[in-house]
Structure formats: C-alpha cells, structure tokens
Design a protein around this motif. Structure first.
Motif, PDB file in Angstrom:
ATOM      1  N   UNK A 172      29.788 -31.579  72.473  1.00  0.00           N
ATOM      2  CA  UNK A 172      28.831 -32.673  72.553  1.00  0.00           C
ATOM      3  C   UNK A 172      27.570 -32.222  71.829  1.00  0.00           C
ATOM      4  N   UNK A 173      27.114 -33.019  70.888  1.00  0.00           N
ATOM      5  CA  UNK A 173      25.991 -32.622  70.040  1.00  0.00           C
ATOM      6  C   UNK A 173      24.792 -32.147  70.857  1.00  0.00           C
ATOM      7  N   UNK A 174      24.354 -30.909  70.562  1.00  0.00           N
ATOM      8  CA  UNK A 174      23.168 -30.376  71.206  1.00  0.00           C
ATOM      9  C   UNK A 174      23.354 -29.913  72.627  1.00  0.00           C
ATOM     10  N   UNK A 175      24.593 -29.747  73.087  1.00  0.00           N
ATOM     11  CA  UNK A 175      24.845 -29.350  74.470  1.00  0.00           C
ATOM     12  C   UNK A 175      25.491 -27.979  74.539  1.00  0.00           C
ATOM     13  N   UNK A 176      24.954 -27.126  75.391  1.00  0.00           N
ATOM     14  CA  UNK A 176      25.513 -25.802  75.617  1.00  0.00           C
ATOM     15  C   UNK A 176      26.657 -25.895  76.623  1.00  0.00           C
ATOM     16  N   UNK A 177      27.397 -24.785  76.773  1.00  0.00           N
ATOM     17  CA  UNK A 177      28.524 -24.737  77.694  1.00  0.00           C
ATOM     18  C   UNK A 177      28.295 -23.642  78.738  1.00  0.00           C
ATOM     19  N   UNK A 178      28.452 -23.990  80.004  1.00  0.00           N
ATOM     20  CA  UNK A 178      28.391 -22.994  81.071  1.00  0.00           C
ATOM     21  C   UNK A 178      29.761 -22.319  81.143  1.00  0.00           C
ATOM     22  N   UNK A 179      29.828 -21.079  80.677  1.00  0.00           N
ATOM     23  CA  UNK A 179      31.095 -20.347  80.638  1.00  0.00           C
ATOM     24  C   UNK A 179      31.402 -19.727  81.992  1.00  0.00           C
ATOM     25  N   UNK A 180      30.364 -19.219  82.645  1.00  0.00           N
ATOM     26  CA  UNK A 180      30.531 -18.610  83.967  1.00  0.00           C
ATOM     27  C   UNK A 180      29.340 -18.996  84.835  1.00  0.00           C
ATOM     28  N   UNK A 181      29.527 -19.850  85.823  1.00  0.00           N
ATOM     29  CA  UNK A 181      28.402 -20.224  86.691  1.00  0.00           C
ATOM     30  C   UNK A 181      28.003 -19.060  87.586  1.00  0.00           C
ATOM     31  N   UNK A 182      26.754 -19.059  88.002  1.00  0.00           N
ATOM     32  CA  UNK A 182      26.255 -18.015  88.880  1.00  0.00           C
ATOM     33  C   UNK A 182      24.847 -18.336  89.319  1.00  0.00           C
ATOM     34  N   UNK A 183      24.415 -17.714  90.411  1.00  0.00           N
ATOM     35  CA  UNK A 183      23.092 -17.992  90.963  1.00  0.00           C
ATOM     36  C   UNK A 183      22.050 -16.960  90.547  1.00  0.00           C
ATOM     37  N   UNK A 185      20.716 -13.979  87.322  1.00  0.00           N
ATOM     38  CA  UNK A 185      20.153 -14.087  85.976  1.00  0.00           C
ATOM     39  C   UNK A 185      21.003 -14.983  85.075  1.00  0.00           C
ATOM     40  N   UNK A 186      20.323 -15.748  84.224  1.00  0.00           N
ATOM     41  CA  UNK A 186      21.005 -16.640  83.287  1.00  0.00           C
ATOM     42  C   UNK A 186      21.074 -15.955  81.930  1.00  0.00           C
ATOM     43  N   UNK A 187      22.278 -15.736  81.433  1.00  0.00           N
ATOM     44  CA  UNK A 187      22.450 -15.060  80.148  1.00  0.00           C
ATOM     45  C   UNK A 187      22.917 -16.075  79.115  1.00  0.00           C
ATOM     46  N   UNK A 188      22.043 -16.362  78.158  1.00  0.00           N
ATOM     47  CA  UNK A 188      22.397 -17.220  77.030  1.00  0.00           C
ATOM     48  C   UNK A 188      22.916 -16.328  75.899  1.00  0.00           C
ATOM     49  N   UNK A 189      24.027 -16.713  75.320  1.00  0.00           N
ATOM     50  CA  UNK A 189      24.578 -15.936  74.213  1.00  0.00           C
ATOM     51  C   UNK A 189      24.968 -16.870  73.071  1.00  0.00           C
ATOM     52  N   UNK A 190      24.900 -16.338  71.857  1.00  0.00           N
ATOM     53  CA  UNK A 190      25.200 -17.119  70.671  1.00  0.00           C
ATOM     54  C   UNK A 190      26.478 -16.618  70.023  1.00  0.00           C
ATOM     55  N   UNK A 191      27.406 -17.529  69.792  1.00  0.00           N
ATOM     56  CA  UNK A 191      28.619 -17.176  69.071  1.00  0.00           C
ATOM     57  C   UNK A 191      29.453 -16.141  69.790  1.00  0.00           C
ATOM     58  N   UNK A 192      29.953 -15.171  69.032  1.00  0.00           N
ATOM     59  CA  UNK A 192      30.835 -14.148  69.594  1.00  0.00           C
ATOM     60  C   UNK A 192      30.125 -13.237  70.591  1.00  0.00           C
ATOM     61  N   UNK A 193      28.793 -13.310  70.656  1.00  0.00           N
ATOM     62  CA  UNK A 193      28.075 -12.502  71.649  1.00  0.00           C
ATOM     63  C   UNK A 193      28.309 -13.004  73.079  1.00  0.00           C
ATOM     64  N   UNK A 194      28.984 -14.135  73.214  1.00  0.00           N
ATOM     65  CA  UNK A 194      29.398 -14.566  74.548  1.00  0.00           C
ATOM     66  C   UNK A 194      30.322 -13.511  75.151  1.00  0.00           C
ATOM     67  N   UNK A 209      25.618 -13.213  87.688  1.00  0.00           N
ATOM     68  CA  UNK A 209      25.014 -13.772  86.471  1.00  0.00           C
ATOM     69  C   UNK A 209      25.678 -15.085  86.062  1.00  0.00           C
ATOM     70  N   UNK A 210      24.871 -15.944  85.494  1.00  0.00           N
ATOM     71  CA  UNK A 210      25.350 -17.197  84.903  1.00  0.00           C
ATOM     72  C   UNK A 210      25.396 -16.993  83.390  1.00  0.00           C
ATOM     73  N   UNK A 211      26.546 -17.256  82.761  1.00  0.00           N
ATOM     74  CA  UNK A 211      26.705 -17.028  81.324  1.00  0.00           C
ATOM     75  C   UNK A 211      26.821 -18.366  80.599  1.00  0.00           C
ATOM     76  N   UNK A 212      25.980 -18.532  79.577  1.00  0.00           N
ATOM     77  CA  UNK A 212      25.916 -19.783  78.810  1.00  0.00           C
ATOM     78  C   UNK A 212      26.301 -19.531  77.358  1.00  0.00           C
ATOM     79  N   UNK A 213      27.193 -20.333  76.840  1.00  0.00           N
ATOM     80  CA  UNK A 213      27.530 -20.342  75.421  1.00  0.00           C
ATOM     81  C   UNK A 213      26.622 -21.374  74.757  1.00  0.00           C
TER      82      UNK A 213
END
Length: 300
Positions: A172-183, A185-194, A209-213
């Motif tokens: 979805x244009x402009x929308x990130x993906x929650x890869x691993x929910x968690x309560x 620290x929130x870790x945002x990663x770009x590309x293969x750094x997920x 940790x919450x992991x965001x693509x």
C-alpha cells in the motif's frame, strides 16, 4: 539474489505488457538483465557507460507512451541526478528506476551505494521503495508499473535470508509493514536490514522489540512512526549513511510530536567508508546485530 529476482520480475512484466523496455548503462549481467536482453532484444537498450543518457532516454520512451525500467548501480545514479529531476520527476513520467548495489559493497569508496537517498528523498513526487526480500522486490516491480509515476526501487548486492516461498503482505503506497509486533523498543529497518533487525530482536527477546519493515522511504509512513514512538525507544537500521535516509525520514516524522529516545544505526556521513569486506566493515562500524543489540540494551 536481488539482481536475479529483478531480472525475472522485469521479464515477467514484459511478457504481460508490450510497452515494457529495459535500459542499462553497460551493466547487463550485473543488473540481472541478461535474460531480458535475449528474450526481448527489441526492447532492450544498453546505452554504455552513460547514466545521464540512460535516464534521458528513459524519459523519451515514457513520453512516447512506453514504460521503461532503467537499472543502474546506486553509486552511479548520482551522475544522472539533473536528468532524474528535470526530465522525469518534473513531468511526472512513469519511469521505474532499479538501483542495484544499494548499500556498502566490497569494491571500495567509489562503489558504496550509500548516498542515493540523500538526494532522491528531496525530489517531489518520486516514490522510493526498498524490498526486504527477493519476493518483495518482485511485488514492488509489478506495483511500480501500476503506479504510473516516477519510482525508485533500491536493493543491495547479494540476497536476503527470507525463504523464497515466504508470503509477502500486500503493498500500500506509503505504508510500512509490522513484521514482528512487540511492546518494547520499535526497530525500523530498511530493505534487507530487516534481517538484521529481526536478529537484534532475537538477541533482545526479553525486551519484546517491535520490528518494522519501512518499505517506503518516500512517501514515508510518518503516521505509523508517530503512533509507535510515544513513550518508547525508536531505533533505525539502514545500509545507507545516517543523513538523508531512513534515520532522517524518521526524525522528520517525529520532530513535532512526543517520542522516546532515538537511536540510529547506519554508515557515518562525516568520512568516506573504506575498501574492505562488508562483514569486516560492519564490525568496524558497529553495524552487526550483536553490536546493535548491545547498544540498545545499554540505552534502556
């Protein structure tokens, strides 16, 4: 590899759409376009070592109603910046740019593709995506074709650790993906750094940790960033310098809202990154999963 997946995706796109052309600047094999050059030779264009011409030529094709896909190494894309802005972005032509070797590589300072976002994110109306896996790259190529606007897809050399048959969430244009929910620290990663972010999360299992693509660097999902940042540490991991990329996008999104501590992991922007094996460079600059997890844990 990402390059191989890109080559397959463009061939598939060309089978379905007779207006798809592929352009490269003397990197047919390196960008994965060798199969396309044989299967669709009449729609394949190697312009030689002339990135400016590759972009201007792509703009010309798009003006004539064709749908060009222009594959260039990320580090060499800077040569064509004026053409990208003037010939493609301003008229909002539907050109797809595939930036291969985006990130640090073993070929030294001239080839590290770690500066592209600093100038691309500033261009209006340019969509920028970064796939976490080969399967997601294939989806992004098809998604870019449907957008009918200027699009950049950046991806690193080599491949990801994601299984080839792993499902890919709808884009979805402009929308990130929650890869691993968690309560935690929130870790945002770009590309293969997920992959790196998930390894960090495993090392910090008790921190939940919450992991965001991120998926999109432009438009960036500022809404999701603000939603998750209140009262929590937010971390970014990227294969790019810490200026102009994911860290900057997140800082901009959170600048005027309450948020917890920010920690950014990427290549330093105050000096060139030297020649060396990427694994050695990551260790030297504290970009391994272990080093990142240790720093996060020590900051909580």
């Amino acid at each position: 590899t990402f390059s191989g997946a890109f080559g397959e995706a463009v061939c598939e796109l060309a089978r379905r759409n007779g207006d798809v052309h592929a352009i490269t600047a003397a990197m047919t094999d390196g960008t994965g376009l060798a199969p396309f050059s044989k299967a669709f030779w009449e729609r394949f264009h190697d312009v030689g070592i002339a990135e400016e011409h590759a972009v201007a030529f792509a703009a010309g094709l798009a003006t004539a109603g064709e749908r060009p896909v222009c594959a260039i190494y990320a580090t060499f894309f800077q040569r064509a910046l004026d053409c990208v802005y003037h010939d493609v972005v301003l008229p909002q032509l539907p050109v797809i740019f595939a930036l291969d070797r985006a990130g640090a590589v073993e070929d030294g300072p001239t080839h590290h593709g770690i500066y592209d976002l600093g100038f691309l994110r500033a261009l209006p109306g340019l969509v920028i995506m970064a796939p976490r896996s080969e399967a997601e790259l294939r989806k992004m190529v098809a998604f870019a074709y449907e957008l009918k606007c200027p699009v950049v897809i950046r991806y690193p050399r080599g491949g990801s650790r994601v299984p080839g048959d792993a499902p890919v969430a709808a884009l979805e244009l402009g929308r990130a993906e929650v890869v691993r929910p968690g309560s935690g620290p929130v870790i945002w990663a770009m590309g293969a750094e997920v992959d790196t972010a998930l390894a960090v999360s495993d090392l910090l299992a008790e921190r939940d940790c919450c992991v965001i693509n991120a998926r999109f660097l432009a438009p960036f999902d500022a809404e999701k960033a603000r939603e998750l940042a209140a009262g929590r540490m937010t971390v970014t991991i990227e294969d790019h310098v810490l200026s102009g990329g994911l860290a900057s996008a997140l800082d901009e999104a959170l600048a005027d809202v309450p948020h917890g501590r920010l920690l950014h992991f990427g290549w330093p922007a105050d000096r060139p990154i030297p020649h060396g094996k990427v694994a050695d460079l990551r260790r030297a600059f504290g970009l391994t999963a272990e080093a990142i997890a240790e720093r996060i844990d020590g900051s909580l």
